[in-house]
Design a protein around this motif. Structure first.
Motif, PDB file in Angstrom:
ATOM      1  N   SER A  82       0.841  -1.207   0.000  1.00  0.00           N
ATOM      2  CA  SER A  82       0.000   0.000   0.000  1.00  0.00           C
ATOM      3  C   SER A  82       0.871   1.251   0.000  1.00  0.00           C
ATOM      4  CB  SER A  82      -0.901   0.025   1.235  1.00  0.00           C
ATOM      5  OG  SER A  82      -1.836  -1.017   1.184  1.00  0.00           O
ATOM      6  N   GLY A  83       0.463   2.207  -0.806  1.00  0.00           N
ATOM      7  CA  GLY A  83       1.131   3.500  -0.798  1.00  0.00           C
ATOM      8  C   GLY A  83       0.589   4.329   0.357  1.00  0.00           C
ATOM      9  N   ARG A  84       1.481   4.828   1.180  1.00  0.00           N
ATOM     10  CA  ARG A  84       1.079   5.652   2.317  1.00  0.00           C
ATOM     11  C   ARG A  84       0.786   7.080   1.868  1.00  0.00           C
ATOM     12  NH1 ARG A  84       5.525   3.238   3.351  1.00  0.00           N
ATOM     13  NH2 ARG A  84       6.758   5.100   3.711  1.00  0.00           N
ATOM     14  N   PRO A  85       0.123   7.874   2.681  1.00  0.00           N
ATOM     15  CA  PRO A  85      -0.191   9.260   2.301  1.00  0.00           C
ATOM     16  C   PRO A  85       1.058  10.151   2.370  1.00  0.00           C
ATOM     17  CG  PRO A  85      -1.087   8.779   4.469  1.00  0.00           C
ATOM     18  CD  PRO A  85      -0.524   7.503   3.936  1.00  0.00           C
ATOM     19  N   GLN A  86       1.914   9.992   1.378  1.00  0.00           N
ATOM     20  CA  GLN A  86       3.123  10.800   1.235  1.00  0.00           C
ATOM     21  C   GLN A  86       3.556  10.765  -0.227  1.00  0.00           C
ATOM     22  OE1 GLN A  86       5.434   8.278   4.011  1.00  0.00           O
ATOM     23  NE2 GLN A  86       6.968   8.128   2.403  1.00  0.00           N
ATOM     24  N   ASP A  87       4.539  11.583  -0.571  1.00  0.00           N
ATOM     25  CA  ASP A  87       5.028  11.647  -1.955  1.00  0.00           C
ATOM     26  C   ASP A  87       5.497  10.266  -2.425  1.00  0.00           C
ATOM     27  OD1 ASP A  87       4.599  14.332  -1.602  1.00  0.00           O
ATOM     28  OD2 ASP A  87       6.693  14.920  -1.870  1.00  0.00           O
ATOM     29  N   VAL A  88       5.368  10.064  -3.748  1.00  0.00           N
ATOM     30  CA  VAL A  88       5.839   8.828  -4.385  1.00  0.00           C
ATOM     31  C   VAL A  88       6.781   9.232  -5.509  1.00  0.00           C
ATOM     32  CG1 VAL A  88       5.168   6.696  -5.550  1.00  0.00           C
ATOM     33  CG2 VAL A  88       3.587   7.774  -3.949  1.00  0.00           C
ATOM     34  N   ARG A  89       7.862   8.490  -5.660  1.00  0.00           N
ATOM     35  CA  ARG A  89       8.815   8.725  -6.738  1.00  0.00           C
ATOM     36  C   ARG A  89       8.855   7.499  -7.639  1.00  0.00           C
ATOM     37  NH1 ARG A  89      10.073  11.226  -2.513  1.00  0.00           N
ATOM     38  NH2 ARG A  89      10.908  13.317  -2.454  1.00  0.00           N
ATOM     39  N   ALA A  90       9.219   7.721  -8.903  1.00  0.00           N
ATOM     40  CA  ALA A  90       9.293   6.605  -9.849  1.00  0.00           C
ATOM     41  C   ALA A  90      10.420   6.844 -10.844  1.00  0.00           C
ATOM     42  CB  ALA A  90       7.970   6.438 -10.584  1.00  0.00           C
ATOM     43  N   ARG A  91      10.996   5.747 -11.285  1.00  0.00           N
ATOM     44  CA  ARG A  91      12.002   5.763 -12.342  1.00  0.00           C
ATOM     45  C   ARG A  91      11.697   4.632 -13.304  1.00  0.00           C
ATOM     46  NH1 ARG A  91      16.688   5.816  -8.478  1.00  0.00           N
ATOM     47  NH2 ARG A  91      16.797   7.988  -7.870  1.00  0.00           N
ATOM     48  N   ALA A  92      12.093   4.819 -14.553  1.00  0.00           N
ATOM     49  CA  ALA A  92      11.894   3.795 -15.577  1.00  0.00           C
ATOM     50  C   ALA A  92      13.214   3.554 -16.299  1.00  0.00           C
ATOM     51  CB  ALA A  92      10.825   4.237 -16.573  1.00  0.00           C
ATOM     52  N   ARG A  93      13.345   2.348 -16.805  1.00  0.00           N
ATOM     53  CA  ARG A  93      14.503   2.043 -17.642  1.00  0.00           C
ATOM     54  C   ARG A  93      14.038   1.257 -18.851  1.00  0.00           C
ATOM     55  NH1 ARG A  93      16.363  -3.189 -16.996  1.00  0.00           N
ATOM     56  NH2 ARG A  93      15.570  -4.231 -15.155  1.00  0.00           N
ATOM     57  N   ILE A  94      14.722   1.477 -19.922  1.00  0.00           N
ATOM     58  CA  ILE A  94      14.390   0.798 -21.171  1.00  0.00           C
ATOM     59  C   ILE A  94      15.062  -0.556 -21.152  1.00  0.00           C
ATOM     60  CG2 ILE A  94      14.662   0.875 -23.675  1.00  0.00           C
ATOM     61  CD1 ILE A  94      14.479   3.993 -23.331  1.00  0.00           C
ATOM     62  N   GLY A  95      14.246  -1.590 -21.228  1.00  0.00           N
ATOM     63  CA  GLY A  95      14.767  -2.952 -21.190  1.00  0.00           C
ATOM     64  C   GLY A  95      15.313  -3.381 -22.542  1.00  0.00           C
ATOM     65  N   LYS A  96      14.545  -3.135 -23.587  1.00  0.00           N
ATOM     66  CA  LYS A  96      14.954  -3.498 -24.943  1.00  0.00           C
ATOM     67  C   LYS A  96      14.215  -2.591 -25.910  1.00  0.00           C
ATOM     68  CE  LYS A  96      15.396  -7.156 -28.218  1.00  0.00           C
ATOM     69  NZ  LYS A  96      15.633  -8.511 -28.499  1.00  0.00           N
ATOM     70  N   ALA A  97      14.910  -2.193 -26.959  1.00  0.00           N
ATOM     71  CA  ALA A  97      14.296  -1.319 -27.950  1.00  0.00           C
ATOM     72  C   ALA A  97      14.527  -1.877 -29.347  1.00  0.00           C
ATOM     73  CB  ALA A  97      14.877   0.089 -27.855  1.00  0.00           C
TER      74      ALA A  97
END
Length: 132
Positions: A82-97
């Motif tokens: 569960s996400g708590r009531p606070q900021d959330v951060r995210a990052r993505a990476r390219i697996g294959k192109a």
């Protein structure tokens, strides 16, 4: 102009992006409107999924700046805690192109990047597609 600046829902959620060494970190600032379960309270899964998808779009758009915004082909989100009531951060990476399809992995976390609250696996269509 970043890819997030071209997505109205990103503005509605208040998403901000920070880029360092080609890696984009997107922040979803906490707001009461993001609570899906007020009994816990826990963030709404749709807001978490939107953060992950838009982070993936921003990362792909940064890698192919001359192309239109990437279009999702398929998106799968795993909710890990569960996400708590606070900021959330995210990052993505390219697996294959490939020439037209990109596989992307993304993670969202709150306090510790090694303890994600949700992950995303997706494929996006890239290139100079015609509208429609």
């Amino acid at each position: 102009m970043s890819a997030l600046d071209r997505i109205p829902y990103a503005a509605f959620l208040g998403l901000t992006a920070h880029e360092a060494d080609g890696e984009i970190t997107v922040t979803l600032p906490y707001a009461d409107k993001l609570i899906g379960n007020p009994m816990l309270p826990a963030l709404h899964g749709g807001a978490t999924a939107a953060l992950l998808e838009m982070t993936a779009v921003a990362q792909v758009a940064a890698a192919w700046p001359e192309a239109r915004l990437p279009r999702p082909i398929n998106v799968s989100v795993a909710y890990l805690r569960s996400g708590r009531p606070q900021d959330v951060r995210a990052r993505a990476r390219i697996g294959k192109a490939g020439r037209r399809v990109v596989h992307v992995l993304a993670e969202a976390w709150q306090d510790d990047p090694d303890q994600p609250i949700a992950t995303l696996t997706a494929h996006f269509l890239i290139g100079s597609q015609t509208p429609g």
